[in-house]
Design a protein around this motif. Structure first.
Motif, PDB file in Angstrom:
ATOM      1  N   GLU A 231      -1.681  -3.218  -9.071  1.00 12.02           N
ATOM      2  CA  GLU A 231      -0.354  -3.486  -8.518  1.00 12.02           C
ATOM      3  C   GLU A 231       0.290  -4.686  -9.206  1.00 12.02           C
ATOM      4  OE1 GLU A 231       1.158  -1.571  -6.639  1.00 12.02           O
ATOM      5  OE2 GLU A 231      -0.241  -0.436  -5.418  1.00 12.02           O
ATOM      6  N   LEU A 295       3.230   7.035  -6.753  1.00 14.55           N
ATOM      7  CA  LEU A 295       3.655   6.016  -5.798  1.00 14.55           C
ATOM      8  C   LEU A 295       2.774   6.076  -4.550  1.00 14.55           C
ATOM      9  CD1 LEU A 295       7.510   6.391  -6.079  1.00 14.55           C
ATOM     10  CD2 LEU A 295       6.312   4.223  -6.274  1.00 14.55           C
ATOM     11  N   LYS A 298       2.441   4.304   1.416  1.00 12.07           N
ATOM     12  CA  LYS A 298       2.932   3.144   2.173  1.00 12.07           C
ATOM     13  C   LYS A 298       4.142   2.529   1.478  1.00 12.07           C
ATOM     14  CE  LYS A 298       2.684  -0.029   5.380  1.00 12.07           C
ATOM     15  NZ  LYS A 298       3.769  -0.903   4.933  1.00 12.07           N
ATOM     16  N   LEU A 299       4.122   2.485   0.161  1.00 16.32           N
ATOM     17  CA  LEU A 299       5.236   1.911  -0.587  1.00 16.32           C
ATOM     18  C   LEU A 299       6.503   2.742  -0.400  1.00 16.32           C
ATOM     19  CD1 LEU A 299       5.384  -0.560  -2.542  1.00 16.32           C
ATOM     20  CD2 LEU A 299       5.324   1.065  -4.403  1.00 16.32           C
ATOM     21  N   ASP A 302       7.878   2.206   3.054  1.00 13.26           N
ATOM     22  CA  ASP A 302       8.568   0.916   3.151  1.00 13.26           C
ATOM     23  C   ASP A 302       9.990   1.031   2.626  1.00 13.26           C
ATOM     24  OD1 ASP A 302       6.467  -0.354   4.291  1.00 13.26           O
ATOM     25  OD2 ASP A 302       5.744  -1.317   2.470  1.00 13.26           O
ATOM     26  N   TRP A 388      10.192   6.228  -9.533  1.00 12.83           N
ATOM     27  CA  TRP A 388       9.789   4.814  -9.458  1.00 12.83           C
ATOM     28  C   TRP A 388      11.001   3.883  -9.347  1.00 12.83           C
ATOM     29  CZ3 TRP A 388       5.526   1.785  -8.873  1.00 12.83           C
ATOM     30  CH2 TRP A 388       4.283   2.423  -8.891  1.00 12.83           C
ATOM     31  N   LEU A 395      13.644  -0.672  -2.185  1.00  7.69           N
ATOM     32  CA  LEU A 395      12.834  -1.774  -1.681  1.00  7.69           C
ATOM     33  C   LEU A 395      13.526  -3.114  -1.908  1.00  7.69           C
ATOM     34  CD1 LEU A 395       9.349  -0.488  -2.824  1.00  7.69           C
ATOM     35  CD2 LEU A 395       9.964  -1.031  -0.483  1.00  7.69           C
ATOM     36  N   SER A 424       8.932  -6.974  -6.885  1.00  8.94           N
ATOM     37  CA  SER A 424       7.973  -6.058  -6.287  1.00  8.94           C
ATOM     38  C   SER A 424       6.708  -6.753  -5.828  1.00  8.94           C
ATOM     39  CB  SER A 424       7.610  -4.954  -7.283  1.00  8.94           C
ATOM     40  OG  SER A 424       7.089  -5.522  -8.452  1.00  8.94           O
ATOM     41  N   LEU A 427       6.544  -6.317  -2.404  1.00 10.60           N
ATOM     42  CA  LEU A 427       6.252  -4.921  -2.122  1.00 10.60           C
ATOM     43  C   LEU A 427       4.764  -4.667  -2.209  1.00 10.60           C
ATOM     44  CD1 LEU A 427       9.079  -3.405  -4.335  1.00 10.60           C
ATOM     45  CD2 LEU A 427       9.217  -4.356  -2.043  1.00 10.60           C
ATOM     46  N   ILE A 428       4.122  -5.276  -3.168  1.00 11.15           N
ATOM     47  CA  ILE A 428       2.678  -5.127  -3.310  1.00 11.15           C
ATOM     48  C   ILE A 428       1.983  -5.636  -2.054  1.00 11.15           C
ATOM     49  CG2 ILE A 428       0.667  -5.914  -4.594  1.00 11.15           C
ATOM     50  CD1 ILE A 428       2.499  -6.170  -7.017  1.00 11.15           C
ATOM     51  N   SER A 430       3.142  -5.899   0.929  1.00  6.86           N
ATOM     52  CA  SER A 430       3.407  -5.014   2.065  1.00  6.86           C
ATOM     53  C   SER A 430       2.575  -3.752   2.000  1.00  6.86           C
ATOM     54  CB  SER A 430       4.895  -4.662   2.092  1.00  6.86           C
ATOM     55  OG  SER A 430       5.157  -3.718   3.097  1.00  6.86           O
ATOM     56  N   ALA A 431       2.457  -3.177   0.804  1.00  6.60           N
ATOM     57  CA  ALA A 431       1.727  -1.914   0.678  1.00  6.60           C
ATOM     58  C   ALA A 431       0.234  -2.105   0.806  1.00  6.60           C
ATOM     59  CB  ALA A 431       2.052  -1.272  -0.667  1.00  6.60           C
TER      60      ALA A 431
END
Length: 439
Positions: A231, A295, A298-299, A302, A388, A395, A424, A427-428, A430-431
């Motif tokens: 990630e 992908l 979870k990402l 979000d 992507w 996001l 991101s 984002l990482i 969070s995922a």
């Protein structure tokens, strides 16, 4: 004859079925079988944990083997040795009589030696006129010969497990080094992102690593570290690609003017309709450097949070449930069955569903969802569209809406530097945090 081959212990020592099975197995030594006693002992010592024996018991077995005159054990020459307790204690580094008796019992229980007790419990050998041994009472080493191949296989298993453990430990060490250095690079290069949260996530993984881990624990930790490293690597690559894209756009001096709300979304994803030929080529080349992995669910959730509102119970746990929501969202958006089928054929069911979820997330900004989906499908067929950038744009938009002041995260990695959050990196966190909660 089979009955005669079984001997019972002297005195009050009990007989057991395990002892009887050990004697039966030892009596089935192939004719002419010979083994090097110290090589077999080395295998026994390596596999001692699997055999259920101890180091002190092996010291006594070593002493018993030393009383056999030859280096090769052979049934034809007799495999019974009859040392006294005093001799055994001397060769076993002077252990006490009670310890000697206890560990001899361990060797018998593990099936490594067999007691051949005389009528009075004494150990001795009766020899003939020519000096050859006719009858011996003591410890029979036949199991060492009969089970030599078994001991070798067990030793190989133990060695293989040691090698696998070493590889797992090395993998974790390398991943830890990579993650630390990649985070340091992001901070030194000024890559925007919530790197403090990512470093905290790394610490959450490492804190689960015990001082003496097992291979299974190392495998689990290694999987989590591998995911985090991938990630972070992808986030850095996306930053590099965005810089290259910005440079290309500045170089080509593209000016896109369109009052249609769809053009705003398309340009945000990097696939506007009015791109020049050279600009389109640059974007297509940029697609090749995007992450090749799919992908994470979870990402996507979000980014497309409204998608869960259409699911039964308001929860999506698997891609199967995610795809099922498409059947509800498509007619709601007014997308024709033919447009949807074309998207599934070109993009694939999963990528088409992600695209539909992104359109649903921005439904209030798209005048013609069906036409927009057809346009993206055409671009995907020409190799000019990927989900992507679309998901990442959603996001980023969500983060802009929910951005809060960040607290400094003082660690050895950040050195007091407070990184920005518009990247991101958040984002990482969070995922991946969801997976960490399940550990």
């Amino acid at each position: 004859m089979e009955y005669a081959s079984v001997t019972t212990p002297f005195g009050q020592r009990p007989m057991s079925l395990a002892m009887m099975a050990s004697q039966t197995r030892a009596s089935a030594i192939p004719e002419g079988a010979r083994v090097h006693k110290w090589k077999v002992f080395h295998n026994i010592r390596t596999a001692r944990a699997l055999l259920g024996t101890s180091d002190r018991a092996l010291a006594i077995l070593n002493a018993l083997l030393s009383f056999y005159p030859e280096n090769e054990l052979c049934a034809e020459d007799g495999l019974v040795v009859w040392p006294s307790n005093e001799q055994l204690m001397a060769r076993a580094n002077g252990i006490s009589p009670a310890t000697l008796r206890r560990h001899i019992a361990v060797l018998v229980e593990c099936g490594l030696v067999i007691r051949r007790d005389s009528p009075n419990g004494k150990r001795f050998a009766r020899k003939g006129r020519g000096g050859q041994v006719e009858q011996a009472y003591g410890f029979d080493l036949s199991p060492v010969v009969a089970r030599a191949e078994e001991f070798e296989a067990l030793a190989e298993t133990v060695e293989a497990e040691k090698r696998a453990f070493k590889r797992a430990k090395e993998r974790v060490t390398l991943l830890r080094r990579d993650i630390v250095k990649l985070i340091e690079t992001a901070l030194l290069e000024g890559v925007p992102g919530n790197w403090a949260a990512i470093e905290g996530l790394y610490q959450d993984i490492i804190v689960r690593l015990p001082r003496t881990p097992t291979k299974s624990i190392l495998d689990v930790i290694g999987e989590d570290l591998e995911l985090l490293r991938l990630e972070i690597h992808d986030a850095l690559n996306l930053h590099i690609n965005s810089q290259e894209t910005s440079g290309n756009e500045s170089h080509n001096e593209r000016h896109i003017q369109n009052s249609n709300p769809e053009s705003h979304i398309e340009s945000e994803y990097g696939f506007g309709k009015n791109q020049e030929a050279s600009g389109s080529a640059d974007e297509t080349d940029n697609l090749h450097s995007l992450p090749k992995r799919e992908l994470p669910l979870k990402l996507v959730l979000d980014a497309c949070s409204n998608w869960k509102d259409l699911a039964e119970g308001g929860e999506i746990r698997h891609w199967r449930e995610f795809l099922h929501v498409s059947e509800t969202a498509r007619p709601m958006l007014g997308i024709s069955p033919s447009a949807w089928r074309a998207a599934c054929v070109v993009l694939g069911d999963k990528q088409a569903a992600i695209t539909l979820a992104a359109i649903y997330q921005r439904a209030d900004q798209i005048n013609n969802p069906g036409g927009y989906l057809r346009s993206l499908t055409e671009r995907a067929g020409e190799g000019q569209f990927s989900v992507w950038p679309m998901v990442m744009a959603l996001l980023r938009a969500r983060l802009d809406q929910t951005k809060t002041p960040e607290r400094p995260h003082e660690t050895a990695l950040t050195s007091g530097h407070v990184p920005s959050e518009d990247n991101s990196g958040m984002l990482i966190s969070s995922a991946l945090a969801e997976r960490m909660k399940k550990r």
